[in-house]
Write a protein that holds these residues in place. Structure first.
Motif, mmCIF file in Angstrom:
data_model
loop_
_atom_site.group_PDB
_atom_site.id
_atom_site.type_symbol
_atom_site.label_atom_id
_atom_site.label_comp_id
_atom_site.label_asym_id
_atom_site.label_seq_id
_atom_site.Cartn_x
_atom_site.Cartn_y
_atom_site.Cartn_z
ATOM 1 N N GLY A 51 0.828 -1.211 0.000
ATOM 2 C CA GLY A 51 0.000 0.000 0.000
ATOM 3 C C GLY A 51 0.862 1.261 0.000
ATOM 4 N N GLU A 55 1.161 4.219 -2.840
ATOM 5 C CA GLU A 55 0.976 5.632 -2.527
ATOM 6 C C GLU A 55 2.142 6.483 -3.030
ATOM 7 N N GLN A 72 -5.356 -13.620 -0.499
ATOM 8 C CA GLN A 72 -6.586 -14.415 -0.556
ATOM 9 C C GLN A 72 -6.293 -15.904 -0.651
ATOM 10 N N GLY A 101 -19.041 2.451 -1.445
ATOM 11 C CA GLY A 101 -17.939 2.984 -2.243
ATOM 12 C C GLY A 101 -16.629 2.257 -2.031
ATOM 13 N N ILE A 103 -14.590 -1.439 -1.724
ATOM 14 C CA ILE A 103 -14.682 -2.886 -2.006
ATOM 15 C C ILE A 103 -13.563 -3.692 -1.331
ATOM 16 N N HIS A 104 -12.738 -3.040 -0.516
ATOM 17 C CA HIS A 104 -11.670 -3.771 0.192
ATOM 18 C C HIS A 104 -12.313 -4.756 1.169
ATOM 19 N N ASP A 105 -12.106 -6.045 0.965
ATOM 20 C CA ASP A 105 -12.840 -6.998 1.814
ATOM 21 C C ASP A 105 -11.971 -7.985 2.596
ATOM 22 N N GLY A 107 -9.755 -7.520 5.162
ATOM 23 C CA GLY A 107 -9.863 -7.290 6.604
ATOM 24 C C GLY A 107 -11.270 -7.575 7.114
ATOM 25 N N SER A 151 -16.460 -1.689 8.205
ATOM 26 C CA SER A 151 -15.078 -1.433 7.793
ATOM 27 C C SER A 151 -15.031 -0.351 6.722
ATOM 28 N N MET A 154 -10.639 3.415 3.052
ATOM 29 C CA MET A 154 -10.217 4.650 2.401
ATOM 30 C C MET A 154 -10.740 5.844 3.193
ATOM 31 N N THR A 155 -10.009 6.942 3.147
ATOM 32 C CA THR A 155 -10.454 8.128 3.875
ATOM 33 C C THR A 155 -11.828 8.574 3.365
ATOM 34 N N MET A 180 -19.027 -1.009 16.315
ATOM 35 C CA MET A 180 -17.560 -1.105 16.230
ATOM 36 C C MET A 180 -17.167 -0.857 14.778
ATOM 37 N N GLY A 182 -13.945 -0.089 11.979
ATOM 38 C CA GLY A 182 -12.496 -0.205 11.820
ATOM 39 C C GLY A 182 -12.059 -0.105 10.378
ATOM 40 N N ALA A 200 -10.920 -1.362 16.550
ATOM 41 C CA ALA A 200 -9.933 -2.389 16.876
ATOM 42 C C ALA A 200 -8.868 -2.389 15.798
ATOM 43 N N ALA A 203 -8.153 -8.271 13.576
ATOM 44 C CA ALA A 203 -9.316 -9.149 13.728
ATOM 45 C C ALA A 203 -9.385 -9.796 15.110
HETATM 46 CO CO1 HCB Z 1 -6.649 -0.338 -2.204
HETATM 47 N N1 HCB Z 1 -6.162 1.281 -1.260
HETATM 48 N N2 HCB Z 1 -7.580 0.717 -3.571
HETATM 49 N N3 HCB Z 1 -6.977 -2.026 -3.069
HETATM 50 N N4 HCB Z 1 -5.468 -1.117 -0.963
HETATM 51 C C1 HCB Z 1 -5.516 1.111 0.053
HETATM 52 C C2 HCB Z 1 -6.587 0.945 1.108
HETATM 53 C C3 HCB Z 1 -4.697 2.467 0.195
HETATM 54 C C4 HCB Z 1 -4.496 2.896 1.655
HETATM 55 C C5 HCB Z 1 -3.334 2.368 -0.532
HETATM 56 C C6 HCB Z 1 -2.547 3.649 -0.455
HETATM 57 O O1 HCB Z 1 -2.735 4.528 -1.264
HETATM 58 N N5 HCB Z 1 -1.634 3.768 0.492
HETATM 59 C C7 HCB Z 1 -5.578 3.460 -0.646
HETATM 60 C C8 HCB Z 1 -6.603 4.280 0.142
HETATM 61 C C9 HCB Z 1 -6.082 5.685 0.352
HETATM 62 C C10 HCB Z 1 -6.952 6.476 1.260
HETATM 63 O O2 HCB Z 1 -8.062 6.745 0.991
HETATM 64 N N6 HCB Z 1 -6.375 6.866 2.377
HETATM 65 C C11 HCB Z 1 -6.207 2.519 -1.673
HETATM 66 C C12 HCB Z 1 -6.778 2.954 -2.897
HETATM 67 C C13 HCB Z 1 -6.606 4.419 -3.220
HETATM 68 C C14 HCB Z 1 -7.478 2.072 -3.773
HETATM 69 C C15 HCB Z 1 -8.155 2.426 -5.114
HETATM 70 C C16 HCB Z 1 -8.907 3.761 -5.169
HETATM 71 C C17 HCB Z 1 -7.071 2.365 -6.200
HETATM 72 C C18 HCB Z 1 -7.523 2.779 -7.590
HETATM 73 O O3 HCB Z 1 -8.392 2.184 -8.160
HETATM 74 N N7 HCB Z 1 -6.889 3.816 -8.076
HETATM 75 C C19 HCB Z 1 -9.110 1.228 -5.308
HETATM 76 C C20 HCB Z 1 -10.471 1.481 -4.641
HETATM 77 C C21 HCB Z 1 -11.456 0.366 -4.819
HETATM 78 C C22 HCB Z 1 -12.702 0.637 -4.018
HETATM 79 O O4 HCB Z 1 -12.802 0.205 -2.891
HETATM 80 N N8 HCB Z 1 -13.669 1.333 -4.584
HETATM 81 C C23 HCB Z 1 -8.356 0.157 -4.565
HETATM 82 C C24 HCB Z 1 -8.421 -1.178 -4.874
HETATM 83 C C25 HCB Z 1 -7.726 -2.191 -4.210
HETATM 84 C C26 HCB Z 1 -7.713 -3.660 -4.675
HETATM 85 C C27 HCB Z 1 -9.021 -4.116 -5.280
HETATM 86 C C28 HCB Z 1 -6.611 -3.795 -5.722
HETATM 87 C C29 HCB Z 1 -7.262 -4.379 -3.371
HETATM 88 C C30 HCB Z 1 -8.414 -4.919 -2.506
HETATM 89 C C31 HCB Z 1 -8.712 -6.373 -2.739
HETATM 90 C C32 HCB Z 1 -9.744 -6.895 -1.776
HETATM 91 O O5 HCB Z 1 -9.886 -6.450 -0.665
HETATM 92 N N9 HCB Z 1 -10.469 -7.869 -2.244
HETATM 93 C C33 HCB Z 1 -6.579 -3.247 -2.600
HETATM 94 C C34 HCB Z 1 -5.695 -3.457 -1.497
HETATM 95 C C35 HCB Z 1 -5.327 -4.898 -1.204
HETATM 96 C C36 HCB Z 1 -5.170 -2.404 -0.719
HETATM 97 C C37 HCB Z 1 -4.118 -2.458 0.419
HETATM 98 C C38 HCB Z 1 -2.745 -2.597 -0.237
HETATM 99 C C39 HCB Z 1 -4.258 -3.533 1.465
HETATM 100 C C40 HCB Z 1 -5.609 -3.652 2.186
HETATM 101 C C41 HCB Z 1 -5.663 -4.951 2.953
HETATM 102 O O6 HCB Z 1 -6.237 -5.925 2.489
HETATM 103 N N10 HCB Z 1 -4.960 -5.006 4.097
HETATM 104 C C42 HCB Z 1 -4.335 -1.045 1.085
HETATM 105 C C43 HCB Z 1 -3.122 -0.510 1.863
HETATM 106 C C44 HCB Z 1 -3.347 -0.433 3.354
HETATM 107 O O7 HCB Z 1 -4.369 -0.771 3.880
HETATM 108 N N11 HCB Z 1 -2.375 0.068 4.032
HETATM 109 C C45 HCB Z 1 -4.717 -0.185 -0.139
HETATM 110 C C46 HCB Z 1 -4.850 -6.209 4.900
HETATM 111 C C47 HCB Z 1 -6.026 -6.350 5.871
HETATM 112 C C48 HCB Z 1 -5.867 -7.637 6.687
HETATM 113 O O8 HCB Z 1 -5.991 -5.246 6.767
HETATM 114 O O9 HCB Z 1 -6.693 -2.964 7.446
HETATM 115 O O10 HCB Z 1 -8.078 -4.248 5.737
HETATM 116 P P1 HCB Z 1 -7.232 -4.256 6.964
HETATM 117 O O11 HCB Z 1 -8.118 -4.907 8.100
HETATM 118 C C49 HCB Z 1 -7.666 -5.119 9.429
HETATM 119 C C50 HCB Z 1 -7.884 -3.958 10.394
HETATM 120 O O12 HCB Z 1 -8.082 -2.710 9.759
HETATM 121 C C51 HCB Z 1 -9.053 -4.378 11.237
HETATM 122 O O13 HCB Z 1 -8.933 -5.782 11.276
HETATM 123 C C52 HCB Z 1 -8.549 -6.230 9.973
HETATM 124 C C53 HCB Z 1 -7.904 -7.591 10.072
HETATM 125 O O14 HCB Z 1 -6.771 -7.641 10.904
HETATM 126 N N12 HCB Z 1 -10.417 -4.044 10.807
HETATM 127 C C54 HCB Z 1 -11.440 -3.828 11.683
HETATM 128 C C55 HCB Z 1 -10.949 -3.979 9.574
HETATM 129 N N13 HCB Z 1 -12.243 -3.727 9.609
HETATM 130 C C56 HCB Z 1 -12.597 -3.629 10.897
HETATM 131 C C57 HCB Z 1 -13.828 -3.369 11.468
HETATM 132 C C58 HCB Z 1 -13.903 -3.304 12.859
HETATM 133 O O15 HCB Z 1 -15.053 -3.046 13.425
HETATM 134 C C59 HCB Z 1 -12.750 -3.491 13.633
HETATM 135 C C60 HCB Z 1 -11.519 -3.760 13.061
#
Ligand code: HCB
Length: 214
Positions: A51, A55, A72, A101, A103-105, A107, A151, A154-155, A180, A182, A200, A203
């Motif tokens: 990620g 960025e 996955q 809006g 689709i990150h699934d 986590g 969950s 994105m900001t 809750m 996250g 949190a 997970a």
């Molecule tokens: Co995505 N993406 N992405 N992405 N992506 C992020 C989230 C960025 C932070 C990357 C970056 O720029 N640094 C960024 C968001 C920037 C921002 O807004 N601050 C970003 C962007 C910009 C985008 C697109 C817009 C890119 C584009 O198209 N130009 C696009 C948007 C799609 C959309 O949603 N409309 C996009 C697409 C994608 C995929 C499809 C390529 C892919 C997702 C695949 C999928 O999920 N099926 C993807 C991915 C993988 C990421 C990163 C690299 C990893 C996310 C992830 O899976 N992390 C991510 C970078 C990052 O997060 N630092 C990047 C691993 C899991 C295990 O962690 O944080 O999701 P988690 O969940 C934890 C934790 O938060 C907590 O527990 C979980 C498990 O331990 N938790 C909760 C989660 N939900 C909770 C709820 C609760 O109540 C409590 C705890």
């Protein structure tokens, strides 16, 4: 040793090594590492690096997609392990979803699985869920109180959580839910600001917090 295995898992995500990631995960489980530590200390830190590279312009969307695919693949081994929870006792119902809006699934699925393993009945609304659907589901639930688990990665989608909290209040449903929320951008400060109940980091913590709330 363990640290070496975590490093290998992390690198398998960073290098988008789909086969390798799956095999390393299986090896780590066989060697006695827990599914939770494999996720928290290996796979997720790898995702964070991917990620950050995205960025800073060092990586592009195809690479993130491949890294997600690697994660996955690993989940096929991880999820069944997480499902082996101790919770025999039924705690209540958890309605889980990813904000509209978004689709990150990955986590979201981990959190949902951990809650299920800890005794929650799950209603999983999936990804990109409009607030109206969330409200409808809360209304539909028969328990006096349910756990709402949202969950946002994105900001932009995180802002939707504020709107959702307002709508829940306006609909007179605030007492029926413990909320809750996250995802990487969500902080305790944000939770306080929008009037949710908790967040949190991961997970495993989500399961603990969820149990505490109910
Ligand atoms: Co995505 N993406 N992405 N992405 N992506 C992020 C989230 C960025 C932070 C990357 C970056 O720029 N640094 C960024 C968001 C920037 C921002 O807004 N601050 C970003 C962007 C910009 C985008 C697109 C817009 C890119 C584009 O198209 N130009 C696009 C948007 C799609 C959309 O949603 N409309 C996009 C697409 C994608 C995929 C499809 C390529 C892919 C997702 C695949 C999928 O999920 N099926 C993807 C991915 C993988 C990421 C990163 C690299 C990893 C996310 C992830 O899976 N992390 C991510 C970078 C990052 O997060 N630092 C990047 C691993 C899991 C295990 O962690 O944080 O999701 P988690 O969940 C934890 C934790 O938060 C907590 O527990 C979980 C498990 O331990 N938790 C909760 C989660 N939900 C909770 C709820 C609760 O109540 C409590 C705890």
């Amino acid at each position: 040793d363990k640290e070496e295995q975590f490093e290998k898992l992390k690198n398998a995500i960073i290098n988008q090594d789909i086969e390798g990631c799956k095999n390393l995960t299986k090896e780590a489980l066989d060697a006695g590492l827990s599914a939770v530590e494999i996720v928290n200390k290996g796979l997720t830190p790898g995702m964070k690096v991917v990620g950050d590279k995205f960025e800073s312009g060092e990586a592009f969307l195809p690479q993130i997609m491949m890294a997600a695919k690697a994660m996955q693949g690993a989940m096929e081994y991880i999820e069944p392990e997480l499902q082996k929870g101790e919770g025999e006792e039924r705690i209540g119902t958890a309605v889980t979803f990813v904000q509209e809006g978004d689709i990150h699934d990955i986590g979201h699925r981990l959190v949902t699985t951990m809650l299920q393993a800890n005794g929650f009945d799950i209603v999983d609304l999936g990804v990109d869920v409009p607030d109206d659907n969330v409200l409808e589901e809360i209304e539909k639930q028969k328990d006096d109180q349910i756990l709402l688990v949202g969950s946002a990665l994105m900001t932009t989608s995180m802002l939707g959580q504020k709107e959702l909290m307002n709508l829940i209040g306006e609909a007179g449903l605030r007492d029926k839910v413990k909320v809750m929320l996250g995802g990487a951008p969500v902080t305790q400060k944000w939770i306080d600001e929008i009037g949710a109940d908790a967040t949190a980091e991961n997970a495993a913590e989500a399961a603990r917090v969820g149990l505490d709330l109910m």
